[in-house]
Each structure stands twice: as C-alpha cells, then as structure tokens.
Scaffold this active site. Sequence first.
Site, short mmCIF file in Angstrom:
data_model
loop_
_atom_site.label_atom_id
_atom_site.label_comp_id
_atom_site.label_asym_id
_atom_site.label_seq_id
_atom_site.Cartn_x
_atom_site.Cartn_y
_atom_site.Cartn_z
N LYS A 22 0.84 -1.22 0.00
CA LYS A 22 0.00 0.00 0.00
C LYS A 22 0.86 1.26 0.00
O LYS A 22 0.62 2.17 -0.80
CB LYS A 22 -0.90 -0.01 1.24
CG LYS A 22 -1.43 1.35 1.63
CD LYS A 22 -2.14 1.30 2.98
CE LYS A 22 -2.40 2.65 3.60
NZ LYS A 22 -1.27 3.28 4.27
N ASN A 23 1.84 1.29 0.88
CA ASN A 23 2.59 2.54 1.02
C ASN A 23 3.56 2.79 -0.13
O ASN A 23 4.08 3.90 -0.26
CB ASN A 23 3.28 2.61 2.39
CG ASN A 23 2.25 2.83 3.49
OD1 ASN A 23 1.12 3.24 3.24
ND2 ASN A 23 2.64 2.54 4.74
N CYS A 116 -5.02 8.56 8.83
CA CYS A 116 -5.28 8.04 10.18
C CYS A 116 -4.86 9.07 11.23
O CYS A 116 -3.83 9.73 11.07
CB CYS A 116 -4.50 6.75 10.40
SG CYS A 116 -5.05 5.39 9.37
N ARG A 121 0.87 14.98 12.98
CA ARG A 121 1.58 14.47 11.80
C ARG A 121 2.00 15.67 10.94
O ARG A 121 1.43 15.90 9.86
CB ARG A 121 0.72 13.47 11.01
CG ARG A 121 0.35 12.24 11.82
CD ARG A 121 -0.48 11.25 11.03
NE ARG A 121 0.32 10.46 10.10
CZ ARG A 121 -0.18 9.51 9.31
NH1 ARG A 121 -1.47 9.24 9.34
NH2 ARG A 121 0.60 8.84 8.48
N ASP A 304 3.65 0.44 12.11
CA ASP A 304 2.41 -0.07 11.52
C ASP A 304 2.05 -1.47 12.02
O ASP A 304 0.92 -1.93 11.80
CB ASP A 304 2.50 -0.08 9.98
CG ASP A 304 2.64 1.32 9.41
OD1 ASP A 304 2.36 2.29 10.15
OD2 ASP A 304 3.06 1.45 8.25
N ARG A 396 -9.14 0.45 3.57
CA ARG A 396 -8.19 1.39 2.94
C ARG A 396 -6.86 0.69 2.66
O ARG A 396 -6.13 1.09 1.74
CB ARG A 396 -7.92 2.58 3.87
CG ARG A 396 -8.99 3.64 3.85
CD ARG A 396 -8.53 4.85 4.62
NE ARG A 396 -7.15 5.15 4.30
CZ ARG A 396 -6.24 5.62 5.17
NH1 ARG A 396 -6.58 5.86 6.41
NH2 ARG A 396 -5.01 5.86 4.80
N1 EPU Z 1 7.33 13.96 10.89
C1 EPU Z 1 7.62 15.27 11.20
N2 EPU Z 1 7.68 16.18 10.18
C2 EPU Z 1 7.48 15.82 8.89
C3 EPU Z 1 7.19 14.49 8.58
C4 EPU Z 1 7.13 13.57 9.60
O1 EPU Z 1 7.79 15.62 12.37
O2 EPU Z 1 7.55 16.69 8.02
C5 EPU Z 1 7.28 12.95 11.97
C6 EPU Z 1 5.91 12.29 12.09
O3 EPU Z 1 5.04 13.05 12.89
C7 EPU Z 1 6.26 10.96 12.69
C8 EPU Z 1 7.63 10.65 12.06
O4 EPU Z 1 8.14 11.90 11.62
O5 EPU Z 1 6.43 11.09 14.07
C9 EPU Z 1 7.61 9.69 10.91
O6 EPU Z 1 6.65 10.10 9.96
P1 EPU Z 1 6.77 9.75 8.42
O7 EPU Z 1 6.82 11.01 7.66
O8 EPU Z 1 7.84 8.75 8.21
O9 EPU Z 1 5.37 9.08 8.18
P2 EPU Z 1 4.45 9.23 6.92
O10 EPU Z 1 5.27 9.33 5.70
O11 EPU Z 1 3.41 10.27 7.13
C10 EPU Z 1 4.38 6.69 6.38
C11 EPU Z 1 3.31 5.67 6.21
C12 EPU Z 1 2.69 5.33 7.56
C13 EPU Z 1 3.79 4.84 8.49
C14 EPU Z 1 4.92 5.88 8.59
C15 EPU Z 1 6.09 5.42 9.41
C16 EPU Z 1 2.48 6.20 4.02
C17 EPU Z 1 1.39 6.73 3.18
N3 EPU Z 1 2.28 6.20 5.34
O12 EPU Z 1 3.72 7.83 6.93
O13 EPU Z 1 1.80 4.27 7.32
O14 EPU Z 1 3.26 4.62 9.77
O15 EPU Z 1 5.38 6.20 7.26
O16 EPU Z 1 6.62 4.26 8.89
O17 EPU Z 1 3.49 5.74 3.52
C18 EPU Z 1 -0.09 2.92 7.73
O18 EPU Z 1 0.21 2.29 6.69
O19 EPU Z 1 -0.97 2.51 8.54
C19 EPU Z 1 0.61 4.16 8.02
C20 EPU Z 1 0.17 5.05 8.90
#
Ligand code: EPU
Length: 415
Positions: A22-23, A116, A121, A304, A396
């Site tokens: 998915k991701n 979610c 975030r 996750d 989803r």
């Molecule tokens: N963060 C910041 N600033 C930013 C971006 C992130 O502080 O600009 C923080 C976030 O708040 C969090 C950490 O950095 O504490 C990691 O966030 P990341 O950006 O890696 O997460 P994401 O890209 O928003 C993806 C996956 C999530 C998964 C996370 C961590 C996608 C669409 N989503 O989210 O997947 O939990 O990486 O591995 O790729 C899920 O599949 O259920 C899901 C939530």
Amino acid sequence: MTMLCVKGRTPLRGSVAIGGAKNSAVALIPATLLAQEPVVIENVPAIEDVKTYCELLQQLGATVQVDGDELTLDTSTVDNIPIGNEKVQSMRASYYLMGALLGRFNEVTIGFPGGCHLGPRPIDQHIKGFEALGANVQRKEGEIRIEANQLRGARIFLDVVSVGATINIMLAAVCATGQTVIENAAKEPEIIDVATLLCSMGAKIKGAGTDVIRIVGASKLRGCRHSIIPDRIEAGTYMIAAAATGGEVVVEHVIPKHLEPLTAKLREMGVTVEESLEEIFVKGSDRLQAVDVKTLPYPGFPTDLQQPFTALLTQADGTSLVTDNIYSGRFKYIDELQRMGAHVRTQGRVAVVQGRSSLSGTQVRASDLRAGAALLVAGLIAEGVTKVGETHHIRRGYEQIERKLVQLGAEVWSE
Ligand code: EPU
C-alpha cells in the site's frame, strides 16, 4: 454500516498470498505524473486508497485503465488544477501530489492531507525540502500553495527521519536542475520501490535505501513498466494472526528480509518462523513469552505493526512493554482491547501489556487502519464473536481481508 465479524479460537491454517505494498502504491501512482507517457504498474493491491488515488488522478485529467492487478496510467493530458476536496482529506498519501505536481508544473495548490489520526503528523520536513529546492510555500484557509520559477538541486538534511518527506523531495527533485542530496533520509523498502520506478522512467537516483540519497535532475521522464514490492505490513499482520491463533500459516509472495524485525520478535516469543526465498512459514506455540518492543524507522520494528503485535502480546506470559517512538497517538485501540478483557494500560508512549488475558468477543470500533487489524487479531483470539465497526479504515489498506482470513479457516463475515 458494515461490521466485520469474527468468531474466535480457530487456529489459522494454510497459505495466504500477499498483495503489493500500500505505502508504495500510494507514492508510485502520483509519481507517474512526472512521466508524460503511459506507465504500467503491476501487483497493485485492491484497496480503497489505490481507488481514491486513481480517482484523484482522473480528476486532474489522467487516463487510468485497470486490468486485474495491473494499472496503466497516462498522465500526458493532466491539467494543474487546484485540488482541495474530500479525497485529499481521506488519506495521508495525498501529500505526494505536492512533490509530483511541483516537479511536473513548478506549482501546486492542494488541501491539507488527512489520513489516520495517530497524533500530530506535521509536514514541516516536506516543506523544508521544497523550499530548499527553490519553491515558495504559502498556507491559507486549509490550502497550501507551492510554486517555483525553476526547481534547483540542493543539499537537504532532514531533521526527522520521514518516509513521506524523503519520497516527496525525491519526486520534486528528479526534474530539478543540478544535484540534490537528501541526508538523514528514510530507508524503508517503499522508498527503494519509488526510486526504482523513477529510475525506470529515466531519473538518476543513487543511494535509495541508505540515509543519503543523491539525485541528478533529468529534463524529461518517459513511460515504463514496474511491479510493486510485497506489502510487508499486510504480511506481518497475517504472521501475527497465525501466531495469535496457534496456527500454521505460509505467507506467500513476500520479501522475508523486510519482515526481519517482526520475525526476530516472534522467535523471541517462542513462535516458529522459517523463511525461504519468497515465503515465510509461521507456527504458533501454546507458551508465548512476553517481549518488549520499540518502534523505530526501518530497519527497526515498524509502527504499523505495533497495534496488531500488541493484540498478540495479550496472549504471552508475563509483562511486555510496547513503546511507539514514531506516533504519540497510536494507542487509541487499547480502550477497545480493554473492553475485550485485555490487561493493557498506557503511560505516555508506552503500553504495558500484562499477559496472559482471556479475551471475549464484543462490539468494538476501528479508530484507524492498523487499529482495525489489531482488533481483528484480538477477535481471532477471543471467545465468542467480535464485531469490528468502522471497517472502511481496514479496507483502505488490506485487500480482501475477509476472503483471505476465511481461506485460512477463520470464521469471518460481514454484517
Ligand atoms: N514527521 C515530522 N515532520 C514531517 C514528517 C514527519 O515531524 O515533516 C514525523 C511524524 O510526525 C512521525 C515521524 O516523523 O512522528 C515519521 O513520519 P513519516 O513522515 O515517516 O510518516 P508518513 O510518511 O506520514 C508513512 C506511512 C505510515 C507509516 C509511517 C512510518 C504512508 C502513506 N504512510 O507515513 O503508514 O506509519 O510512514 O513508517 O506511507 C499505515 O500504513 O498505517 C501508516 C500510517
């Protein structure tokens, strides 16, 4: 509203085939905006987020053809219209339209991403990257507008290891002039998958999968064919479900290396896990040991899987400590586990799981995607029937979860 119902206490047996990640899918689909020729993506999971993303691209003017698990996306006719609607709000990954449209048109106006609710975030690191590439970013009335005269390669150090920021900056940088270096980049397999697609499109990217990614801008990207990597979180969920029911399951079409942090923890608990080239065999045990787990960026234990793994830990002897270092708000499902009889309490970012507890089926609510997976695992363990509401979260990200569980012998149905 439909509920997923589970009658627990049947050990899962048989094999389950894992779909595409998915991701990855939700980043690869917007990445096709950078090629002005058709891109074919294989092994696409049949999940709601993919459907939503395809609709978003169609709204922009792209042609999307679906043939089984293969998608053909032609974005040559896309217009750069402002995007601010409920589809953007319905998933986090809509933020990849920022990097992709900025890369293609040098400007984008889009609503803030949803997804979610797992605590704050922020997207400050994405913005930091776009600004370093020369873009001007303005936020107003729930929208964000990003524009640049010309994107220019830059050196960007991420203050937080972020999957989304790493991918978004790659998307914007592949067509910038000169060299971009992303330092402290995230190393998730999905990042390598996106870089592989972009390289097949003609981009020049080195180092994806390490914490330093170097990109040399290319003037034009072309069409190509790409197959998505297996979904390590879907695979991990079935591994946990097999262990939770004391079952024997072969999880097929996986890259075992991607599951190592989970495999190690399951073995520590006393579960048998055997790996072959593309399969993982899991055999539960009637004496599970408590273990501590801390979520970390890849290759650490994935956040996750924290939720389904905590459901499994309710069946281990002793006290387990589960620390979520990535998201402060990823423990909402614990109220629901408690209602099923689990002895779990939270202290800030730590969940203290006291095993082993007898779970009993009741009506519960999935507050997010992986919370839903955790409650299904709990339902498979519990005595009686568990009815999981708000299943749209589960759909989803898990393709045909009902069919796959039934195929493994579980009693699962929709109501
Ligand atoms: N963060 C910041 N600033 C930013 C971006 C992130 O502080 O600009 C923080 C976030 O708040 C969090 C950490 O950095 O504490 C990691 O966030 P990341 O950006 O890696 O997460 P994401 O890209 O928003 C993806 C996956 C999530 C998964 C996370 C961590 C996608 C669409 N989503 O989210 O997947 O939990 O990486 O591995 O790729 C899920 O599949 O259920 C899901 C939530």
